[in-house]
Design a protein around this motif. Structure first.
Motif, mmCIF file in Angstrom:
data_model
loop_
_atom_site.group_PDB
_atom_site.id
_atom_site.type_symbol
_atom_site.label_atom_id
_atom_site.label_comp_id
_atom_site.label_asym_id
_atom_site.label_seq_id
_atom_site.Cartn_x
_atom_site.Cartn_y
_atom_site.Cartn_z
ATOM 1 N N UNK A 1 0.389 -0.894 -0.096
ATOM 2 C CA UNK A 1 -0.060 -0.244 0.092
ATOM 3 C C UNK A 1 0.630 1.404 0.210
ATOM 4 N N UNK A 2 0.743 1.859 -1.482
ATOM 5 C CA UNK A 2 2.275 3.091 -1.174
ATOM 6 C C UNK A 2 1.399 4.143 -2.378
ATOM 7 N N UNK A 3 1.023 4.960 -1.926
ATOM 8 C CA UNK A 3 0.226 5.956 -2.140
ATOM 9 C C UNK A 3 1.094 6.900 -3.010
ATOM 10 N N UNK A 4 0.601 7.612 -4.266
ATOM 11 C CA UNK A 4 1.446 8.317 -5.129
ATOM 12 C C UNK A 4 2.639 7.614 -5.633
ATOM 13 N N UNK A 5 2.741 6.356 -5.672
ATOM 14 C CA UNK A 5 3.567 5.318 -6.448
ATOM 15 C C UNK A 5 3.575 5.750 -7.487
ATOM 16 N N UNK A 6 4.339 5.389 -8.376
ATOM 17 C CA UNK A 6 4.698 5.461 -9.975
ATOM 18 C C UNK A 6 3.109 4.439 -10.391
ATOM 19 N N UNK A 7 2.442 3.036 -9.960
ATOM 20 C CA UNK A 7 1.748 2.322 -10.783
ATOM 21 C C UNK A 7 0.508 2.608 -10.115
ATOM 22 N N UNK A 8 0.584 3.819 -8.772
ATOM 23 C CA UNK A 8 -1.178 4.347 -8.597
ATOM 24 C C UNK A 8 -1.291 5.969 -9.215
ATOM 25 N N UNK A 9 -0.208 6.399 -10.284
ATOM 26 C CA UNK A 9 -0.325 7.749 -10.494
ATOM 27 C C UNK A 9 -0.710 7.623 -12.189
ATOM 28 N N UNK A 10 -0.263 6.487 -12.316
ATOM 29 C CA UNK A 10 -0.624 6.008 -13.958
ATOM 30 C C UNK A 10 -1.465 5.659 -13.904
ATOM 31 N N UNK B 1 -4.634 5.413 -10.566
ATOM 32 C CA UNK B 1 -5.768 6.294 -10.262
ATOM 33 C C UNK B 1 -5.531 7.554 -9.947
ATOM 34 N N UNK B 2 -3.958 8.407 -10.310
ATOM 35 C CA UNK B 2 -4.168 9.596 -10.249
ATOM 36 C C UNK B 2 -3.708 9.716 -8.718
ATOM 37 N N UNK B 3 -3.406 11.442 -8.637
ATOM 38 C CA UNK B 3 -2.490 11.771 -7.315
ATOM 39 C C UNK B 3 -3.886 11.888 -6.846
ATOM 40 N N UNK C 1 3.096 -2.975 -10.776
ATOM 41 C CA UNK C 1 1.967 -2.509 -11.294
ATOM 42 C C UNK C 1 1.248 -2.460 -10.467
ATOM 43 N N UNK C 2 -0.047 -1.265 -11.069
ATOM 44 C CA UNK C 2 -1.156 -1.130 -10.102
ATOM 45 C C UNK C 2 -2.182 -2.556 -9.804
ATOM 46 N N UNK C 3 -2.591 -3.031 -8.404
ATOM 47 C CA UNK C 3 -3.589 -3.979 -8.759
ATOM 48 C C UNK C 3 -4.583 -3.079 -8.367
ATOM 49 N N UNK C 4 -5.655 -2.445 -8.585
ATOM 50 C CA UNK C 4 -6.199 -1.985 -8.312
ATOM 51 C C UNK C 4 -7.658 -2.638 -7.631
ATOM 52 N N UNK C 5 -7.076 -2.600 -5.673
ATOM 53 C CA UNK C 5 -8.008 -3.471 -5.120
ATOM 54 C C UNK C 5 -8.070 -1.264 -4.263
ATOM 55 N N UNK C 6 -9.696 -1.885 -4.243
ATOM 56 C CA UNK C 6 -10.099 -0.843 -2.866
ATOM 57 C C UNK C 6 -9.354 -0.792 -1.773
ATOM 58 N N UNK D 1 -10.578 3.111 -6.036
ATOM 59 C CA UNK D 1 -9.843 2.596 -6.922
ATOM 60 C C UNK D 1 -8.414 1.413 -6.104
ATOM 61 N N UNK D 2 -8.096 2.886 -5.208
ATOM 62 C CA UNK D 2 -6.975 1.730 -4.031
ATOM 63 C C UNK D 2 -5.357 2.492 -4.319
ATOM 64 N N UNK D 3 -4.741 1.892 -3.353
ATOM 65 C CA UNK D 3 -3.316 2.409 -3.746
ATOM 66 C C UNK D 3 -2.652 0.913 -2.997
ATOM 67 N N UNK D 4 -3.063 0.063 -3.766
ATOM 68 C CA UNK D 4 -2.044 -1.210 -4.135
ATOM 69 C C UNK D 4 -1.459 -1.392 -4.556
ATOM 70 N N UNK D 5 -0.131 -1.604 -4.706
ATOM 71 C CA UNK D 5 0.576 -2.183 -5.992
ATOM 72 C C UNK D 5 1.410 -3.598 -5.554
#
Length: 545
Positions: A57-66, A68-70, A116-121, A133-137
């Motif tokens: 769970x790493x918010x605003x990391x590269x996969x999340x930004x790409x 789900x956005x910031x 990669x972004x996991x899409x886990x809420x 959208x979640x913050x899990x990679x």
């Protein structure tokens, strides 16, 4: 115990790291020192990380930004604060939020891992601070052949039979449904090609980078004592090749996990009973005890990462300890969980951490826990569609699965109140037909729906009305504890007077975790542990220099 400096040291290192899970391996990579030694108690590398889902769970990391956005840092901070409660220092939260993206960039730059972004809420999608959208990679598939013969050093993962990232499982409909739609030829091909996923992939990628960087490893080498000289930690005593070994160190990093399998520590510290830990049996609070011996302060010790688990007879760890598996199928239509009174006691589709706290409800009259033992009850319609632990859909139920032609028959088999079970199912069915659960709100959040079956009338609710009926016992389980040594945001361990213990740093579940009493989302165990492993390794190296 605390050891004094010997007349002659057996070995020296700039930084010694106790534990080879995700936090310890990242600490080893972040330590900018020439001579780094990792001591691992078990016979293999990886600790609890190697048997985990590998999510971070790493918010605003590269996969999340790409994908789900910031998110505003203030929103993330507020969400963690709401999860953690007031016991966690603001500086820890701020450091985590600030460094999370940087640590992902660091790991990807130093290793062959790609995330990669996991899409886990997030787990509390009913809160405005959370993200649907979640913050899990998670790591993408990792080529284990890169490690050569060193691949055998990685701990085997009994919780994940095939190399499948979590995102792939949920795209297919979730854990309990995956067995009906998986391409097993492809999965077997991945196994034969030594492709790795989940926590094994994360550990393998970090381990490869550590070996390339010249980090030394000793397995079956438990740390026994810290060596202290004039108030400063200057080394560690470990059993290396079954010999007492004094290792001089410029600094020591404790990253040895929690107190999962130490019954005395669990009973004295945790808020409620643990009857089925899902972690490796070597996780016995060693790192916490090392810190306690030198006067470290403790925090958050009543908390764990709670998870309902179950035991399939015959499944064991390498030392013979019982293997407890995580119960995923409780979220699906046609299932409920009940106690001995035959009554439901939770939203079965809710996040496993907060659901697990329901096992701790205490009856002041009987002096017993009201919801233990507990059982997952399903009907034949469920059995035709979904796996029940290791039992595939439609497969004949083995002897360890309780079965009854009627609910009363099943209740007698379980020693559960028959009238209570019948009344519970009748009330549940009445509302489930309407797609509602007024008792516990099951299926009302984006998270609940995500972990359900998207291909049914309701992802989480359906009546139990097709006999025969089946049940398995559910335990009060954990996937780790999350209390221990109190640290500053740079990983420095503090003593009972809130003063730093020179030369001692810590990360992992050996510490008082930034998530406090809560759980922000999938990967909120490992994500912060990796971030603070980075901090501990970096600052331990600076101290050692």
């Amino acid at each position: 115990m605390v050891a004094n400096s010997p007349e002659e040291w057996d070995r020296e290192a700039d930084v010694v790291i106790v534990g080879s899970g995700g936090a310890g391996l990242v600490a080893a990579l972040a330590a900018e020192s020439e001579d780094i030694l990792v001591l691992e108690k078990a016979a293999s590398i990886g600790g609890t990380t190697a048997v985990s889902g590998g999510g971070l769970w790493l918010p605003n990391s590269r996969p999340v930004l790409e994908e789900a956005g910031e998110q505003p840092a203030e929103q993330i901070h507020a969400y963690i604060r709401r999860c953690a409660g007031e016991r966690v220092d603001d500086e820890l939260i701020e450091t985590f939020v600030e460094l999370a993206p940087d640590v992902v960039d660091f790991v990807e730059s130093e290793t062959a891992l790609e995330f990669q972004f996991a899409g886990y809420p997030d787990y509390h999608t009913d809160w405005e601070e959370a993200s649907d959208e979640g913050n899990m990679i998670e790591p993408t598939l990792y080529d284990g052949t890169r490690l050569g013969e060193n691949l055998d050093d990685i701990r085997d993962d009994p919780h994940h039979t095939f190399p499948v990232p979590a995102s792939e499982i949920y795209e297919a409909g979730g854990h309990a449904k995956f067995a009906t739609v998986a391409d097993f030829d492809e999965l077997e091909r991945r196994n034969e090609a030594d492709l790795l996923a989940t926590g094994e992939a994360l550990v393998a990628g970090l381990y490869e980078a550590c070996l390339d960087a010249g980090v030394a490893f000793e397995t079956e080498a438990p740390a026994r004592e810290l060596v202290v000289d004039d108030g400063e930690v200057v080394g560690v005593v470990a059993a290396v090749d079954e010999e007492e070994t004094f290792v001089r160190a410029g600094a020591v990093v404790i990253a040895a996990g929690g107190m999962d399998w130490d019954e005395d520590m669990r009973e004295n510290f945790l808020r409620g009973p643990v009857t089925g830990p899902a972690t490796p049996p070597q996780v016995e609070g060693d790192g916490i005890k090392l810190g306690m011996d030198v006067g470290a302060d403790l925090g958050n010790t009543n908390e764990a990462w709670w998870f309902p688990t179950a035991h399939v007879p015959g499944q064991r760890w390498e030392d013979g300890s019982p293997l407890y598996s995580m119960v995923w199928g409780r979220t699906l239509p046609g299932s409920i969980m009940v106690n001995e009174d035959g009554e439901r006691f939770c939203n079965e589709a809710g996040n496993y951490h907060d659901l697990g706290k329901r096992f701790h409800t205490f009856d002041p009259e009987t002096y017993e826990y009201e919801n233990l033992p507990a059982y997952l009850v399903v009907d034949s319609g469920y059995r035709e569609q979904y796996s029940l632990l290791t039992v595939a859909p439609g497969e004949e139920a083995p002897d360890w699965v309780a079965e009854g032609e009627t609910l009363r028959d099943l209740a007698v088999e379980l020693d559960v109140d028959p009238d209570g079970l019948e009344a519970t199912v009748e009330a549940f069915n009445e509302h489930a037909r309407e797609g509602v659960d007024p008792a516990f709100g099951r299926g009302e959040t984006a998270y609940d729906n995500f972990v359900g079956d998207p291909d049914t009338d309701h992802p989480n609710l359906a009546p139990l009305n097709e006999p025969p009926f089946y049940a398995v016992e559910v335990h009060s389980g954990i996937i780790g504890t999350k209390g221990g040594l109190i640290t500053r945001s740079d990983g420095t361990v503090l003593d009972v007077d809130a003063d730093p213990i020179d030369g001692l740093y810590a990360a992992s579940n050996s510490t008082a975790h930034v998530m406090g009493m809560g759980y922000a989302g999938a990967g909120a165990t490992l994500g912060p542990n990796v971030v603070f492993g980075y901090q501990a390794g970096k600052h331990a190296s600076e101290f050692a220099d």
